[in-house]
Design a protein around this motif. Structure first.
Motif, PDB file in Angstrom:
ATOM      1  N   LEU A   1      -6.977  -3.965 -23.038  1.00  0.00           N
ATOM      2  CA  LEU A   1      -8.337  -4.499 -23.047  1.00  0.00           C
ATOM      3  C   LEU A   1      -8.707  -5.013 -24.442  1.00  0.00           C
ATOM      4  N   LEU A   2      -8.436  -4.175 -25.429  1.00  0.00           N
ATOM      5  CA  LEU A   2      -8.792  -4.556 -26.792  1.00  0.00           C
ATOM      6  C   LEU A   2      -8.019  -5.776 -27.250  1.00  0.00           C
TER       7      LEU A   2
ATOM      8  N   LEU B   1      -2.528   6.256 -18.801  1.00  0.00           N
ATOM      9  CA  LEU B   1      -3.090   5.030 -18.235  1.00  0.00           C
ATOM     10  C   LEU B   1      -4.332   4.590 -18.997  1.00  0.00           C
ATOM     11  N   VAL B   2      -5.163   5.576 -19.373  1.00  0.00           N
ATOM     12  CA  VAL B   2      -6.365   5.228 -20.130  1.00  0.00           C
ATOM     13  C   VAL B   2      -5.972   4.559 -21.443  1.00  0.00           C
TER      14      VAL B   2
ATOM     15  N   ALA C   1       2.492   1.565  -3.500  1.00  0.00           N
ATOM     16  CA  ALA C   1       1.545   1.961  -4.535  1.00  0.00           C
ATOM     17  C   ALA C   1       1.128   3.407  -4.337  1.00  0.00           C
ATOM     18  N   GLY C   2       0.979   3.802  -3.073  1.00  0.00           N
ATOM     19  CA  GLY C   2       0.602   5.180  -2.790  1.00  0.00           C
ATOM     20  C   GLY C   2       1.661   6.143  -3.285  1.00  0.00           C
TER      21      GLY C   2
ATOM     22  N   GLY D   1      -4.659   1.081 -20.841  1.00  0.00           N
ATOM     23  CA  GLY D   1      -5.777   0.224 -20.478  1.00  0.00           C
ATOM     24  C   GLY D   1      -6.565  -0.184 -21.702  1.00  0.00           C
ATOM     25  N   LEU D   2      -6.800   0.780 -22.587  1.00  0.00           N
ATOM     26  CA  LEU D   2      -7.598   0.477 -23.774  1.00  0.00           C
ATOM     27  C   LEU D   2      -6.904  -0.565 -24.643  1.00  0.00           C
TER      28      LEU D   2
ATOM     29  N   GLN E   1       1.570   6.299  -7.272  1.00  0.00           N
ATOM     30  CA  GLN E   1       0.468   6.900  -8.016  1.00  0.00           C
ATOM     31  C   GLN E   1       0.667   8.412  -8.107  1.00  0.00           C
TER      32      GLN E   1
ATOM     33  N   SER F   1       0.827  -1.188   0.000  1.00  0.00           N
ATOM     34  CA  SER F   1       0.000   0.000   0.000  1.00  0.00           C
ATOM     35  C   SER F   1       0.871   1.252   0.000  1.00  0.00           C
TER      36      SER F   1
ATOM     37  N   SER G   1      -0.552  12.217  -9.887  1.00  0.00           N
ATOM     38  CA  SER G   1      -1.840  12.849 -10.149  1.00  0.00           C
ATOM     39  C   SER G   1      -1.771  13.760 -11.367  1.00  0.00           C
ATOM     40  N   ARG G   2      -0.780  13.590 -12.214  1.00  0.00           N
ATOM     41  CA  ARG G   2      -0.706  14.482 -13.375  1.00  0.00           C
ATOM     42  C   ARG G   2      -1.724  14.059 -14.426  1.00  0.00           C
ATOM     43  N   PRO G   3      -2.354  15.034 -15.081  1.00  0.00           N
ATOM     44  CA  PRO G   3      -3.381  14.694 -16.074  1.00  0.00           C
ATOM     45  C   PRO G   3      -2.844  13.783 -17.162  1.00  0.00           C
TER      46      PRO G   3
ATOM     47  N   THR H   1      -0.490  11.567 -16.997  1.00  0.00           N
ATOM     48  CA  THR H   1      -0.368  10.194 -16.515  1.00  0.00           C
ATOM     49  C   THR H   1      -1.717   9.503 -16.608  1.00  0.00           C
ATOM     50  N   ALA H   2      -2.740  10.241 -16.184  1.00  0.00           N
ATOM     51  CA  ALA H   2      -4.080   9.667 -16.239  1.00  0.00           C
ATOM     52  C   ALA H   2      -4.436   9.275 -17.662  1.00  0.00           C
TER      53      ALA H   2
END
Lengths: 492, 645
Positions: B632-633, B624-625, B610-611, B628-629, B614, B607, B616-618, B620-621
């Protein structure tokens, strides 16, 4: 082409939308008015709750926007589950507005958001209309529009707190949400290509599933939609905005993000999964199942793991939202109608408990005006709350235990069992086993806070006068206690 | 008789319920003086009720055996799965007799305690507990159902814990209470297991059904069940190897000792075994167990009694020895005659032991000590002399007083049962015990009756002289107080003295009550008399220069410590059990819990990491998306293609 419109059935969507419009009109006429906005908004939401509640008690779905034969499909259909979700969204919106606007009633406290009550109320009402629309939407157009309507006002609401962290959070939310919109649009396009239809109706879907090439496109469509919705549900790895935005926004807006937005996203996902589950037989949609299960389990484990060591209660609730999102998606893995009902029930239980937790945090921390740098929030500020403020402390404990799924938070326990039931099958048992591990981690997360609340502590200071939040706590607390005593109200 | 078997027999139920109600009322009113009246009146009513029943018993008793009526207790029968619990009571002339003895002794103890413990702030609780104790014993006496017996048995164990620990401010009393509780509980495990075995075989807990079933199904199971019951009896009756708790129990008030020793706790085992004699006779191995234990116990108890420096503890060891005597005939001939001898001796013992305990309590009250050295010559008045002499004569087994008749019957029964190793063992042990019992009884009687040795004062140092003068003053004051004792305790002592003197003859006159013709065997009467007289003579000779226990010299403390049995308990039972408990705890915390703790530590570490990771920069977000895509695909398409192909 004629469309039969049942205006009464549309009330849960139209009432908040008209309310938003009316608020803006009033603001134009009388710029200094404050409480009329709240009154109009509450009346609009109340009307929506009444009709949604009526729909939730009916055996037949409330339908509207029905096309003529031969297609005969209705673009709006709110069944029992949709009614419950709409009620949750509308009541949550009322709670948010009470906290945003009600707290300034005769207290002299500054507005928490730039733009005053009119902007806040109009944006919240618009987002709520989007959420109630998407829950009942049966065609891709309404679905997509509703989803975005539920999202975009939220970005503005986060930004209006006008603090550095809030702007940072809004920016992150904006970037992610633009990406997500792109994904959703792509997914919708793929769906239309595969099925040749712009609705979630089963006929075209069934044909598409039979042909291997189209099936591939359909699976791709579902996966892309899943990625787009995963952002709104805060599923790992689409979750990165969640802690930043939750912690940066004003607490009432965080509450809205955790409730209204979540309901919109889950309503959207349920619509997709239900459509898919109605046609999927052999060959089974293994790709979708694996994707859903993976997202659910990773969210559950990672969210709870990181929540374990948070010191800011809002960040803790944010990471717990990531973990709970995994639980919400878990029953959908089974791709059965029962699974969708369990997911909706779990979300309702989560919304009630997390709303109570946020309200208590807000009450303890006190109001923060727009643009004012927020005081640091720490878990230790709530230490001993159960001893110093019995009602606040015990409601927070009940909410946390409910999130953890322990009695006396019976509603949370029932929700967890209902969520596990669809995946407790011979094929999916590894998913259920890992979910149990996640549940154990979750217990550790929430009990850590509960022990602090029960211990001796210095949270003894007098609370500030926040009439709106107190009323909101009354609503949330009653909902939590009543559903804990009678879980059958949510799970039937 | 069959019609009666379902009806409710009111006087019997009353005999049990009156003390029980008195206990409840007494506890409710424990702080008020009315509690004395409640409990004593209830005790009297119980005596009346028991006596009424004894008088109205109508069946002819001789010949076919002891007729036993089964009556309902008023509790409806319960069927638990395959086992039925009828909650029946059994009534016969013997139960009526024993019940009367219990009621009389209880009344005597209650009446005596109101005087003896008058200054005690917890007198009310004491009296209520005594009443509850009596109710439990009456339940055991009348029980026709193993479950009812078990209830009474356990309640007695708990009450004895309360009574022994009555003076709970004293550490010695607390330890004695714990010890009695733990030792008897340990043995009680046998009772529970035995009941379970018996009931599971017979599909019922009623005595009639149990006896009928097991009489037809003898074998290892029956032997095991009866052996377990015998172990429980050994624990409750303080027989070897459980003997040591009874001596420690002397830390309780003297009336409590009188109750526990005379009519309830330690005698309960005799009652239960007499009720189950038919099954006991079918399990020779269990009888062997009983025989060996009582043979060892009766001699051990008598030997220990000889050397005690405290007269109350002497009585305790004499109880241990006498209960062994009581159980001896059951260990040999568990039939009508054997149980008659056992119950007759129990009857005698109840009377004379109650008399002796209450007399010692009476004599010691003003001295605040039961040490032999302090009690020297306290029985100076006529009543106390008569009580002491008659009581100890009964203990020694002299003819004409109650103990003589019963002891002769026990010896004659054992001797008449034929040879065999078991019979021989018990007969020898009994005869040795007769000599030893007469020896220590005489010793105790001489201490109490013979005035203190008048040493020449001029031989003493000043300090000793002062002590002697103080002792004499205390004695004088004690005599004064004895004379000042009110009517109640005197009446109790008189009653018990008369009962001890004539009780045997009375019972012989109504021999039907025991169910067998009393046969006075001239041979064994003579033998026991000669042996007892030999013991008395020996004691007389040895006591010429004062208390004969003084001859033990520096070894005397060994007697006071019960030959170190307490140490043996600690070393053989307590220490291993505690060590096992510690081992289990270590196993739990260090082995069973270890993986769980390690997992928790790892979760916290993960924990933290990981904390930290992580951000919080846009961007990075967004990244990650994208990742992830793609994942997933890729995953979905590959699986779908694979499945479709």
């Amino acid at each position: 082409m004629r469309v039969a419109v049942d205006w009464f059935a549309l009330t849960p969507v139209l009432a908040p939308a008209l309310g938003a419009l009316l608020v803006l009109v009033i603001d134009a006429i009388s710029p200094r008015a404050r409480m009329p906005h709240l009154g109009v908004a509450l009346v609009a939401l109340g009307a929506g709750v009444a009709v949604a509640g009526y729909g939730a008690t009916r055996a037949e779905p409330l339908r509207s926007l029905c096309l003529e034969a031969p297609e005969g499909a209705c673009l709006y259909a709110a069944d029992r589950m949709a009614g419950v979700l709409q009620m949750c969204a509308l009541v949550a919106a009322a709670v948010v507005l009470l906290m945003l606007v009600g707290d300034t009633w005769r207290t002299g406290a500054g507005d928490p958001l730039r733009g005053g009550p009119a902007v806040s109320a109009a944006l919240v009402l618009a987002a709520t209309a989007g959420a109630t629309a998407v829950v009942a939407a049966q065609d891709l157009g309404t679905w997509l529009v509703g989803l975005e309507l539920a999202t975009l006002p939220m970005i503005a609401l986060v930004a209006l707190a006008a603090r550095r962290e809030a702007l940072h959070g809004a920016l992150t939310l904006l970037v992610t949400s633009v990406l997500s919109f792109a994904l959703l649009a792509l997914g919708v396009a793929l769906w239309v290509i595969a099925t040749g239809s712009s609705t979630f109706a089963t006929s075209g879907l069934r044909d598409a599933w039979r042909v291997p090439e189209e099936r591939l496109v359909l699976v791709a469509a579902v996966l892309v939609l899943l990625a787009g919705l995963g952002f709104k549900l805060s599923l790992v790895p689409f979750h990165a905005w969640t802690p930043t935005t939750y912690a940066g926004a004003a607490v009432p807006i965080t509450l809205a993000l955790a409730t209204v937005s979540k309901i919109a996203a889950l309503g959207a996902l349920v619509t997709v999964v239900r459509a898919l589950s109605s046609v999927v037989q052999a060959p089974s949609a293994t790709g979708v199942v694996v994707a859903l299960a993976g997202l659910a389990l990773i969210s559950m484990l990672l969210g709870n793991l990181i929540a374990l060591r948070q010191v800011d209660p809002v960040r803790l609730l944010a990471w717990s939202a990531v973990g709970q999102a995994g639980w919400v998606v878990l029953p959908l893995v089974a791709l059965t109608p029962a699974g969708t009902v369990a997911a909706a029930g779990y979300l309702a239980a989560y919304v009630i408990a997390t709303a109570v937790a946020f309200i208590v945090v807000h009450l303890v921390h006190g109001p923060v005006g727009a643009g004012v740098p927020g005081r640091a929030r720490e878990l230790s500020h709530t230490a001993g709350l159960a001893r110093n403020h019995l009602v606040l402390g015990s409601l927070l404990i009940l909410a946390l235990l409910s999130l953890a799924g322990l009695p006396p938070g019976v509603i949370g326990l029932v929700a967890k069992i209902a969520a596990l039931q669809p995946v407790a099958t011979p094929d999916l048992w590894p998913v259920a086993a890992l979910a149990v591990v996640g549940a154990v981690l979750g217990v550790a997360v929430y009990l850590r806070w509960v022990t602090m609340l029960l211990a001796a502590g210095r949270s003894g200071g007098p609370l500030q006068r926040m009439p709106g939040s107190r009323l909101a706590l009354l609503i949330g607390g009653v909902a939590l206690v009543v559903t804990s005593v009678l879980p059958a109200l949510v799970f039937r | 008789m069959i019609e009666d078997s379902v009806s409710l027999h009111l006087p019997i139920v009353a005999t049990i319920l009156i003390p029980f109600a008195a206990a409840l009322l007494g506890l409710a009113a424990a702080r008020r003086s009315i509690v004395k009246d409640i409990t004593v009146i209830a005790g009297f009513l119980a005596v009346v009720s028991a006596a009424y029943r004894l008088v109205t018993i109508s069946e002819p008793a001789t010949g076919s055996g002891v007729p036993v009526l089964t009556v309902s207790s008023g509790i409806p029968e319960i069927a638990l799965g395959e086992v039925t619990i009828p909650f029946d009571l059994a009534v016969g002339s013997r139960t009526a007799l024993i019940s009367l003895v219990v009621a009389v002794v209880t009344l005597a103890v209650l009446a005596f305690a109101t005087w003896y413990l008058a200054e005690d702030d917890r007198l009310g609780v004491f009296l209520a507990t005594v009443s509850l104790f009596a109710a439990a014993m009456q339940l055991v006496v009348h029980s026709g159902d193993l479950v009812l017996t078990l209830v009474g048995w356990e309640v007695m164990g708990y009450c004895s814990y309360l009574l022994i620990g009555h003076w709970s401010r004293s550490g010695r009393a607390r330890r004695a209470a714990y010890k009695s509780f733990i030792v008897t509980r340990l043995a009680d495990v046998g009772f529970v297991l035995g009941v379970v075995i018996l009931a599971s075989g017979a599909r019922s807990t009623g005595y009639t059904e149990v006896v009928t079933h097991w009489s037809a199904n003898t074998g290892a199971a029956l032997t095991l069940a009866i052996s377990l019951l015998v172990i429980a009896v050994l624990g409750k009756s303080a027989q070897f190897p459980f003997q040591d708790w009874l001596a420690d129990a002397m830390a309780g008030p003297t009336p409590a000792s009188a109750l526990i020793h005379a009519a309830t706790m330690v005698a309960a085992g005799t009652v239960v075994l007499a009720q189950l004699r038919l099954l006991l006779a079918l399990a020779p191995a269990a009888q062997w167990l009983l025989a060996v234990s009582v043979a060892v116990t009766m001699i051990l108890g008598a030997v220990l009694a000889i050397g005690q420096s405290d007269l109350k503890t002497l009585l305790a060891w004499s109880t241990v020895s006498q209960v062994a005597v009581m159980l001896a005939p059951l260990a040999l001939v568990a039939d009508l005659e054997g149980s008659a001898a056992a119950l007759f001796h129990m009857y005698s013992h109840a009377l004379f032991k109650a008399l002796l305990f209450l007399t010692i309590g009476w004599l010691s009250l003003s001295i605040h000590s039961t040490l032999a050295a302090r009690l020297q010559g306290t029985a100076g008045r006529r009543l106390s002399q008569a009580a002491v002499v008659i009581g100890f004569a009964a203990l020694a087994g002299l003819p004409l007083v109650v103990g003589g008749w019963s002891k002769e019957l026990v010896v004659a029964t054992v001797a008449g049962a034929g040879a065999g190793a078991r019979g021989g063992l018990l007969l020898v042990a009994l005869l040795v015990t007769v000599v030893l019992t007469a020896l220590y009884a005489t010793r105790a009687a001489l201490i109490l009756v013979r005035p203190g040795q008048q040493k020449a004062d001029e031989d003493l140092t000043t300090g000793e002289l002062r002590a002697v003068v103080a002792t004499r003053a205390a004695l004088k004051e004690a005599q004064h107080k004895l004379d000042a004792a009110p009517f109640t305790p005197r009446a109790v002592i008189v009653l018990l003295t008369v009962a001890t003197a004539f009780g045997g003859i009375v019972l012989l006159a109504f021999e039907d009550l025991l169910g067998v013709p009393a046969h006075v065997s001239v041979l064994w009467l003579t033998v026991t008399l000669v042996l007892a007289l030999a013991g008395i003579a020996l004691a007389w000779v040895l006591s010429k220069d004062g208390d004969l226990a003084l001859r033990l010299g520096s070894r005397q403390p060994l007697w006071d410590q019960g030959f170190q049995a307490d140490r043996a308990y600690l070393a053989l039972v307590a220490t291993p059990v505690l060590a096992a408990a510690r081992a289990v705890r270590a196993l739990d915390t260090q082995v069973v819990d270890a993986p769980v703790r390690a997992l928790a530590r790892q979760a916290v570490r993960l924990s933290d990491r990981a904390g930290d990771a992580q951000t919080s920069r846009p961007l990075t977000a967004a990244a990650l998306v994208g990742i992830g895509l793609v994942v997933l695909l890729a995953l979905g398409v590959v699986i779908t293609l694979g499945g479709g192909a």
